[in-house]
Design a protein around this motif. Structure first.
Motif, PDB file in Angstrom:
ATOM      1  N   VAL A   1       0.869  -1.172   0.000  1.00 17.08           N
ATOM      2  CA  VAL A   1       0.000   0.000   0.000  1.00 17.08           C
ATOM      3  C   VAL A   1       0.909   1.225   0.000  1.00 17.08           C
ATOM      4  O   VAL A   1       1.920   1.259   0.699  1.00 17.08           O
ATOM      5  CB  VAL A   1      -0.987   0.008   1.192  1.00 17.08           C
ATOM      6  CG1 VAL A   1      -0.257   0.050   2.522  1.00 17.08           C
ATOM      7  CG2 VAL A   1      -1.951   1.166   1.098  1.00 17.08           C
ATOM      8  N   GLU A   2       0.563   2.190  -0.839  1.00 20.03           N
ATOM      9  CA  GLU A   2       1.340   3.426  -0.928  1.00 20.03           C
ATOM     10  C   GLU A   2       0.498   4.560  -0.355  1.00 20.03           C
ATOM     11  O   GLU A   2      -0.570   4.867  -0.866  1.00 20.03           O
ATOM     12  CB  GLU A   2       1.707   3.723  -2.377  1.00 20.03           C
ATOM     13  CG  GLU A   2       2.556   4.950  -2.531  1.00 20.03           C
ATOM     14  CD  GLU A   2       3.040   5.149  -3.952  1.00 20.03           C
ATOM     15  OE1 GLU A   2       3.647   6.185  -4.214  1.00 20.03           O
ATOM     16  OE2 GLU A   2       2.811   4.257  -4.794  1.00 20.03           O
ATOM     17  N   LEU A   3       0.983   5.154   0.730  1.00 20.21           N
ATOM     18  CA  LEU A   3       0.309   6.277   1.369  1.00 20.21           C
ATOM     19  C   LEU A   3       0.959   7.572   0.933  1.00 20.21           C
ATOM     20  O   LEU A   3       2.187   7.696   0.949  1.00 20.21           O
ATOM     21  CB  LEU A   3       0.392   6.175   2.895  1.00 20.21           C
ATOM     22  CG  LEU A   3      -0.396   5.077   3.579  1.00 20.21           C
ATOM     23  CD1 LEU A   3      -0.142   5.116   5.074  1.00 20.21           C
ATOM     24  CD2 LEU A   3      -1.872   5.216   3.297  1.00 20.21           C
ATOM     25  N   ILE A   4       0.135   8.541   0.553  1.00 22.23           N
ATOM     26  CA  ILE A   4       0.607   9.883   0.242  1.00 22.23           C
ATOM     27  C   ILE A   4       0.220  10.749   1.433  1.00 22.23           C
ATOM     28  O   ILE A   4      -0.952  10.823   1.798  1.00 22.23           O
ATOM     29  CB  ILE A   4      -0.056  10.429  -1.044  1.00 22.23           C
ATOM     30  CG1 ILE A   4       0.083   9.433  -2.183  1.00 22.23           C
ATOM     31  CG2 ILE A   4       0.525  11.779  -1.408  1.00 22.23           C
ATOM     32  CD1 ILE A   4       1.473   9.164  -2.626  1.00 22.23           C
ATOM     33  N   CYS A   5       1.207  11.402   2.043  1.00 17.70           N
ATOM     34  CA  CYS A   5       0.978  12.190   3.259  1.00 17.70           C
ATOM     35  C   CYS A   5       1.340  13.649   3.019  1.00 17.70           C
ATOM     36  O   CYS A   5       2.315  13.944   2.343  1.00 17.70           O
ATOM     37  CB  CYS A   5       1.820  11.663   4.401  1.00 17.70           C
ATOM     38  SG  CYS A   5       1.666   9.909   4.704  1.00 17.70           S
ATOM     39  N   ASP A   6       0.546  14.547   3.589  1.00 15.50           N
ATOM     40  CA  ASP A   6       0.903  15.962   3.554  1.00 15.50           C
ATOM     41  C   ASP A   6       2.130  16.211   4.403  1.00 15.50           C
ATOM     42  O   ASP A   6       2.984  17.010   4.050  1.00 15.50           O
ATOM     43  CB  ASP A   6      -0.251  16.829   4.035  1.00 15.50           C
ATOM     44  CG  ASP A   6      -1.374  16.929   3.013  1.00 15.50           C
ATOM     45  OD1 ASP A   6      -1.110  16.647   1.829  1.00 15.50           O
ATOM     46  OD2 ASP A   6      -2.495  17.286   3.397  1.00 15.50           O
ATOM     47  N   ASP A   7       2.197  15.528   5.534  1.00 11.28           N
ATOM     48  CA  ASP A   7       3.326  15.713   6.453  1.00 11.28           C
ATOM     49  C   ASP A   7       3.526  14.427   7.248  1.00 11.28           C
ATOM     50  O   ASP A   7       2.555  13.798   7.661  1.00 11.28           O
ATOM     51  CB  ASP A   7       3.034  16.883   7.404  1.00 11.28           C
ATOM     52  CG  ASP A   7       4.194  17.189   8.313  1.00 11.28           C
ATOM     53  OD1 ASP A   7       5.355  17.059   7.862  1.00 11.28           O
ATOM     54  OD2 ASP A   7       3.958  17.559   9.481  1.00 11.28           O
ATOM     55  N   ILE A   8       4.763  14.050   7.438  1.00  7.82           N
ATOM     56  CA  ILE A   8       5.076  12.895   8.289  1.00  7.82           C
ATOM     57  C   ILE A   8       6.337  13.220   9.085  1.00  7.82           C
ATOM     58  O   ILE A   8       7.308  13.718   8.535  1.00  7.82           O
ATOM     59  CB  ILE A   8       5.246  11.596   7.464  1.00  7.82           C
ATOM     60  CG1 ILE A   8       5.397  10.408   8.379  1.00  7.82           C
ATOM     61  CG2 ILE A   8       6.363  11.699   6.476  1.00  7.82           C
ATOM     62  CD1 ILE A   8       5.169   9.078   7.713  1.00  7.82           C
ATOM     63  N   ARG A   9       6.258  13.028  10.391  1.00  2.06           N
ATOM     64  CA  ARG A   9       7.368  13.359  11.280  1.00  2.06           C
ATOM     65  C   ARG A   9       7.552  12.273  12.322  1.00  2.06           C
ATOM     66  O   ARG A   9       6.594  11.691  12.791  1.00  2.06           O
ATOM     67  CB  ARG A   9       7.132  14.682  11.985  1.00  2.06           C
ATOM     68  CG  ARG A   9       7.021  15.836  11.028  1.00  2.06           C
ATOM     69  CD  ARG A   9       7.061  17.145  11.734  1.00  2.06           C
ATOM     70  NE  ARG A   9       6.764  18.200  10.792  1.00  2.06           N
ATOM     71  CZ  ARG A   9       7.672  18.882  10.156  1.00  2.06           C
ATOM     72  NH1 ARG A   9       8.940  18.632  10.365  1.00  2.06           N
ATOM     73  NH2 ARG A   9       7.334  19.826   9.319  1.00  2.06           N
ATOM     74  N   MET A  10       8.818  12.070  12.691  1.00  2.00           N
ATOM     75  CA  MET A  10       9.118  11.097  13.725  1.00  2.00           C
ATOM     76  C   MET A  10       8.850  11.707  15.088  1.00  2.00           C
ATOM     77  O   MET A  10       9.168  12.857  15.334  1.00  2.00           O
ATOM     78  CB  MET A  10      10.572  10.656  13.637  1.00  2.00           C
ATOM     79  CG  MET A  10      10.911   9.550  14.569  1.00  2.00           C
ATOM     80  SD  MET A  10      12.592   9.011  14.273  1.00  2.00           S
ATOM     81  CE  MET A  10      12.649   7.621  15.347  1.00  2.00           C
ATOM     82  N   ASN A  11       8.224  10.923  15.960  1.00  2.00           N
ATOM     83  CA  ASN A  11       7.942  11.393  17.317  1.00  2.00           C
ATOM     84  C   ASN A  11       9.001  10.952  18.269  1.00  2.00           C
ATOM     85  O   ASN A  11       9.499   9.921  18.299  1.00  2.00           O
ATOM     86  CB  ASN A  11       6.595  10.852  17.783  1.00  2.00           C
ATOM     87  CG  ASN A  11       5.596  11.956  17.929  1.00  2.00           C
ATOM     88  OD1 ASN A  11       5.872  13.081  17.616  1.00  2.00           O
ATOM     89  ND2 ASN A  11       4.439  11.590  18.389  1.00  2.00           N
TER      90      ASN A  11
END
Length: 143
Positions: free
Chosen positions: A133-143
């Motif tokens: 599955v390929e997710l397109i994200c506006d923003d992704i950050r490590m917590n």
């Protein structure tokens, strides 16, 4: 008495995907999380050729999850709705899991939608095998 080891469908699980706080799938591999900031080269100047690496905050992030199992019907239905033109954006997280099943890292994504989902057959009660599955994200950050 002979003992037989039953196959464990979750033996190779390394990533857990939560959408809106609910676990929706587990996956064996994930790519696209290793880059914190993606840079775009821009050209400035009329004569001299100067290229600058500038962080682009409006640039979409792609995460590809593979070798997984959907825990319910949400992921396939979400991709099906997006394929029909009803784009639904959700927030969630991707949790890396160590060999003992404990969470060791977490990435939070915002405004995500699945662009492509390859599904396999059924694994068990309400579980589906997901090839990728390929997710397109506006923003992704490590917590």
């Amino acid at each position: 008495m002979a003992y037989r080891k039953l196959p464990n469908p979750f033996a190779n699980v390394r990533y857990l995907v939560e959408v809106d706080g609910v676990p929706r799938g587990v996956f064996g591999s994930c790519s696209g999380l290793e880059v914190e900031h993606r840079h775009v080269e821009f050209y400035f100047g009329p004569d001299a050729i100067d290229l600058f690496d500038v962080y682009s905050p409006n640039h979409e992030e792609r995460v590809i999850l593979a070798e997984g199992i959907a825990l319910d019907d949400m992921l396939p239905e979400w991709e099906h709705a997006n394929a029909e033109g009803h784009v639904e954006r959700h927030d969630g997280s991707i949790v890396a899991i160590d060999e003992f099943g404990r969470p060791c890292a977490r990435w939070r994504f915002h405004g995500a939608w699945p662009e492509h989902l390859e599904s396999g057959g059924a694994v068990g009660d309400r579980r589906r095998r997901i090839e990728s599955v390929e997710l397109i994200c506006d923003d992704i950050r490590m917590n």
